[in-house]
Scaffold this motif. Structure first.
Motif, PDB file in Angstrom:
ATOM      1  N   ARG A 199       6.718 -13.073  33.077  1.00 40.90           N
ATOM      2  CA  ARG A 199       6.454 -12.447  31.778  1.00 40.90           C
ATOM      3  C   ARG A 199       5.599 -11.190  31.949  1.00 40.90           C
TER       4      ARG A 199
ATOM      5  N   ASP B  94       6.704  -7.580  30.364  1.00 37.03           N
ATOM      6  CA  ASP B  94       5.885  -7.019  29.289  1.00 37.03           C
ATOM      7  C   ASP B  94       5.160  -5.749  29.702  1.00 37.03           C
TER       8      ASP B  94
ATOM      9  N   LEU C  97      12.060 -14.538  30.916  1.00 37.42           N
ATOM     10  CA  LEU C  97      10.697 -14.255  31.354  1.00 37.42           C
ATOM     11  C   LEU C  97       9.885 -15.542  31.348  1.00 37.42           C
ATOM     12  N   ASP C  98       9.353 -15.888  32.506  1.00 37.32           N
ATOM     13  CA  ASP C  98       8.587 -17.124  32.644  1.00 37.32           C
ATOM     14  C   ASP C  98       7.618 -16.940  33.794  1.00 37.32           C
TER      15      ASP C  98
ATOM     16  N   SER D 213      -1.218 -17.334  33.612  1.00 32.11           N
ATOM     17  CA  SER D 213      -0.812 -16.000  33.181  1.00 32.11           C
ATOM     18  C   SER D 213      -1.832 -14.977  33.651  1.00 32.11           C
TER      19      SER D 213
END
Length: 307
Positions: free
Chosen positions: A100, A104, A127-128, A224
């Motif tokens: 991701r 992004d 997206l992961d 993340s």
């Protein structure tokens, strides 16, 4: 209806674990898929699937047939790709897995630019921040930002990628600046659980070139890099981050780097795909495009900041 159509319907039902989910995936009606599978069974003279109201189960014949049929369809797709490549055509859809953070950030523009340059090639982008199994989940290619260590896959390096140890100025003022990697163990850390390093951060001695591994710990763990950045900004600890994620924070003094001389430069952005006898032309075109895009792009992948 020809055998290949029936075979594709059967494989779709098996892969999607039912007629209803296969219908949603393929855009065909449940009744039509059921008809195709029934006709295939009639043609073969054997029952391939045991049906119940809630689920399906392969018969012994079905287990044998699905393995061989999948190989036949794969060979047929490869044959079609070879024919298209011989005429210079690259068509179809590419299933892409990417972090991701990649999609992004401005790096994601590479995917948009590819779609603009190749309107005949579809992109199905997932997206992961977790690593996916390309084979089991049916992806053609993954874009990974890491120190590549998965020998089960084949990969092409698209760009180098630097990481930095960052912290808020307030934390450094409160705890002092570490001058050697071993001191990092005494600091709170913000940990990216998706990182292959996780809580075992690696450094390289600038003189001896030896690897220094340091076990870190802290209150805050997230899967993340963007969330890790936010925690570092809040002063929760040192964070190991891709340079491009924190570039603007470094430029504006919201974060500072430490131990720059000990950071290794072995990481990169890779296009990763499963071993195949024939790489589809559309995937080869896609990877070539990304490699050229990164050569031209000023993406601040290796940018630092005031340390």
């Amino acid at each position: 209806m020809d055998t290949l159509t029936r075979m594709r319907a059967f494989i779709s039902v098996v892969e999607n674990e039912g007629f209803s989910s296969a219908a949603r995936k393929t855009g065909r009606s449940k009744a039509l898929l059921s008809k195709y599978v029934r006709e295939l069974e009639d043609e073969l003279g054997v029952l391939l699937i045991n049906r119940t109201t809630r689920q399906i189960a392969l018969t012994a014949a079905g287990e044998v047939y699905v393995a061989r049929a999948s190989g036949i369809l794969s060979d047929l797709e490869s044959l079609n790709e070879e024919a298209r490549e011989a005429t210079g055509e690259a068509k179809g859809t590419i299933r892409v897995s990417a972090a991701r953070t990649f999609g992004d950030a401005e790096l994601g523009l590479s995917l948009v630019d590819f779609a603009k340059a190749y309107p005949d090639i579809g992109l199905d982008i997932h997206l992961d921040d977790n690593f996916v199994n390309l084979v089991e989940e049916g992806f053609d290619v993954a874009i990974r930002m890491t120190r590549l260590a998965d020998s089960a896959m084949i990969a092409r390096r698209l760009a180098s990628l630097n990481f930095a140890i960052v912290a808020s100025p307030e934390l450094i003022e409160r705890l002092g600046r570490p001058t050697h990697p071993t001191q990092v163990a005494n600091y709170p850390a913000v940990i990216d659980s998706n990182s292959r390093l996780f809580s075992n951060w690696g450094f390289r001695d600038p003189v001896t070139k030896e690897t220094i591994n340091v076990q870190v710990s802290g209150q805050f763990t997230a899967n993340s890099p963007v969330t890790v950045r936010a925690a570092a900004l809040a002063g929760l600890g040192l964070a190991l981050s891709p340079s491009f994620v924190v570039r603007e924070d470094l430029e504006k003094g919201r974060l500072v780097t430490v131990l720059d001389d000990y950071m290794s430069s072995e990481a990169g952005i890779y296009a990763v795909f499963p071993h195949r006898r024939h790489l589809p032309a559309r995937v080869r075109v896609f990877v070539d495009f990304l490699a050229a895009w990164f050569r031209k792009c000023d993406c601040h992948l290796n940018g630092g900041g005031p340390g």
